[in-house]
Design a protein around this motif. Structure first.
Motif, PDB file in Angstrom:
ATOM      1  N   TYR A  54       0.745  -1.187   0.058  1.00 17.05           N
ATOM      2  CA  TYR A  54       0.039  -0.088  -0.118  1.00 17.05           C
ATOM      3  C   TYR A  54       1.081   1.143   0.014  1.00 17.05           C
ATOM      4  O   TYR A  54       1.823   1.380  -0.660  1.00 17.05           O
ATOM      5  CB  TYR A  54      -1.111   0.017   1.303  1.00 17.05           C
ATOM      6  N   ASP A  55       0.637   2.180   0.811  1.00 15.73           N
ATOM      7  CA  ASP A  55       1.360   3.546   0.974  1.00 15.73           C
ATOM      8  C   ASP A  55       2.614   3.370   1.889  1.00 15.73           C
ATOM      9  O   ASP A  55       3.208   4.444   2.264  1.00 15.73           O
ATOM     10  CB  ASP A  55       0.322   4.680   1.027  1.00 15.73           C
ATOM     11  N   GLU A  56       3.031   2.230   2.374  1.00 16.83           N
ATOM     12  CA  GLU A  56       4.009   2.238   3.439  1.00 16.83           C
ATOM     13  C   GLU A  56       5.455   2.529   2.777  1.00 16.83           C
ATOM     14  O   GLU A  56       5.552   2.315   1.623  1.00 16.83           O
ATOM     15  CB  GLU A  56       4.188   0.710   4.094  1.00 16.83           C
ATOM     16  N   THR A  57       6.329   3.123   3.574  1.00 17.86           N
ATOM     17  CA  THR A  57       7.653   3.528   3.109  1.00 17.86           C
ATOM     18  C   THR A  57       8.576   2.328   3.702  1.00 17.86           C
ATOM     19  O   THR A  57       9.878   2.677   3.221  1.00 17.86           O
ATOM     20  CB  THR A  57       7.952   4.947   3.640  1.00 17.86           C
ATOM     21  N   GLY A  58       8.282   1.667   4.514  1.00 16.69           N
ATOM     22  CA  GLY A  58       9.059   0.658   5.152  1.00 16.69           C
ATOM     23  C   GLY A  58       8.227  -0.570   5.394  1.00 16.69           C
ATOM     24  O   GLY A  58       6.902  -0.316   5.061  1.00 16.69           O
ATOM     25  N   VAL A  59       8.599  -1.704   5.841  1.00 15.08           N
ATOM     26  CA  VAL A  59       7.831  -2.753   6.328  1.00 15.08           C
ATOM     27  C   VAL A  59       6.987  -2.412   7.665  1.00 15.08           C
ATOM     28  O   VAL A  59       7.374  -2.397   8.608  1.00 15.08           O
ATOM     29  CB  VAL A  59       8.776  -4.027   6.622  1.00 15.08           C
ATOM     30  N   ASP A  60       5.556  -2.467   7.362  1.00  9.56           N
ATOM     31  CA  ASP A  60       4.528  -2.097   8.396  1.00  9.56           C
ATOM     32  C   ASP A  60       4.871  -0.662   9.017  1.00  9.56           C
ATOM     33  O   ASP A  60       4.618  -0.745  10.209  1.00  9.56           O
ATOM     34  CB  ASP A  60       4.705  -3.237   9.320  1.00  9.56           C
ATOM     35  N   CYS A  61       5.584   0.263   8.191  1.00 10.08           N
ATOM     36  CA  CYS A  61       5.616   1.469   8.837  1.00 10.08           C
ATOM     37  C   CYS A  61       5.502   2.629   7.890  1.00 10.08           C
ATOM     38  O   CYS A  61       5.674   2.079   6.624  1.00 10.08           O
ATOM     39  CB  CYS A  61       6.800   1.592   9.772  1.00 10.08           C
ATOM     40  N   GLY A  62       5.170   3.676   8.041  1.00  8.74           N
ATOM     41  CA  GLY A  62       5.086   5.064   7.089  1.00  8.74           C
ATOM     42  C   GLY A  62       3.845   4.703   6.424  1.00  8.74           C
ATOM     43  O   GLY A  62       3.057   3.899   6.530  1.00  8.74           O
ATOM     44  N   GLY A  63       3.515   5.890   5.743  1.00  5.99           N
ATOM     45  CA  GLY A  63       2.030   6.113   5.169  1.00  5.99           C
ATOM     46  C   GLY A  63       1.150   6.171   6.171  1.00  5.99           C
ATOM     47  O   GLY A  63       1.288   6.969   7.196  1.00  5.99           O
ATOM     48  N   SER A  64       0.064   5.293   5.871  1.00  6.04           N
ATOM     49  CA  SER A  64      -0.999   5.265   6.797  1.00  6.04           C
ATOM     50  C   SER A  64      -0.468   4.410   8.239  1.00  6.04           C
ATOM     51  O   SER A  64      -1.548   4.534   9.171  1.00  6.04           O
ATOM     52  CB  SER A  64      -2.025   4.317   6.064  1.00  6.04           C
TER      53      SER A  64
END
Length: 280
Positions: A54-64
């Motif tokens: 989705y919109d994450e910038t790392g694994v399970d972090c960033g974005g939403s």
């Protein structure tokens, strides 16, 4: 009187159900239908699925999701195999640029010999007016580009970006010949007819299927021609068939209608048998 009311009720129920199905097919056949409430559940779960998507910038972090700690916010690469949970990547893994000195109206410019990993065999371009120093850049991504806000559903063979910066509004038409490994098609349970090219519309944030025709196959690849009138981000991947685009509740309605029809048939037979029975 009671029998007539039962008939009218059955007719009403059948008509209503058929109408609902017809409307749902009109609004739901296309892949890029409006977001349903079920999408909210997916957004919540994305922050704990162990995948950068989705919109994450790392694994399970960033974005939403929660902010990434230092060093976690770098986009990662990944294979272009499946449709769901595709990682988001910042930079392409392959960038290839080719140039043509002059392209004139009435003569088709053909650019070929791209890296096979891009999935592009050749690009044909027709222009409206003369264009000099035409530059064509093909970028291959190992996941969904971060600029693309919507993941392509279904199985994805390649995420691409095609740029022709100095073309402007002079594009008459373009035909992209793509090549898809036969082994990838069979390994994913697909047939050669199940493959198409899709363009991402940045305004509507939807994937649109391009007219894609299978042209030939050899021992290694299936080849297709896709027609387009502009350049953007693209996906080579699985078509979504008509049946796959219908919601589950539509199928539920179909089953209900079948049961109603069966019930009507049984009821009418019983009524007819009562009428034909001799009275003493």
């Amino acid at each position: 009187m009671f029998v007539k009311m039962k008939k009218h009720t059955l007719v009403f129920v059948l008509s209503l159900s058929i109408g609902i199905i017809f409307l749902s097919l009109l609004s739901g056949v296309e892949e890029n239908s409006k977001i349903t409430p079920f999408t909210i559940y997916e957004i919540v779960e994305q922050c704990s699925d162990g995948v950068q998507n989705y919109d994450e910038t790392g694994v399970d972090c960033g974005g939403s999701c929660a902010a990434c700690s230092e060093g976690e916010g770098e986009g990662g690469g990944g294979g272009g195999g499946g449709g769901g949970g595709t990682p988001v990547v910042i930079a392409p893994s392959i960038i290839e640029t080719q140039s043509i000195d002059v392209v004139t109206p009435g003569s088709t410019a053909i650019v070929k010999d791209f890296d096979p990993e891009t999935g592009i065999k050749q690009i044909q371009i027709d222009v409206k007016t003369e264009v000099q120093d035409l530059s064509i850049t093909v970028s291959k991504y190992d996941g969904r580009p971060i600029e693309v806000t919507k993941e392509k559903s279904g199985k994805v063979y390649r995420y691409l970006k095609i740029e022709v910066p100095n073309l402007g509004d002079n594009l008459e038409k373009a035909t992209v010949t793509i090549q898809v490994e036969r082994s990838w098609v069979s390994d994913n349970g697909l047939e050669r007819r199940d493959i198409a090219m899709f363009r991402f519309d940045e305004n509507s944030e939807k994937w649109g299927e391009l007219k894609t025709n299978h042209t030939e196959s050899d021992e290694t690849y299936h080849y297709y021609d896709a027609e387009l009138d502009s350049f953007s981000y693209f996906v080579i991947g699985e078509k979504r068939g008509f049946l796959g685009s219908i919601s589950w509740w539509v199928w539920a309605l179909v089953i209900i209608i079948i049961l109603i029809v069966v019930g009507v048939v049984i009821w009418r037979k019983k009524e007819q048998s009562k009428i034909t029975q001799p009275s003493f």
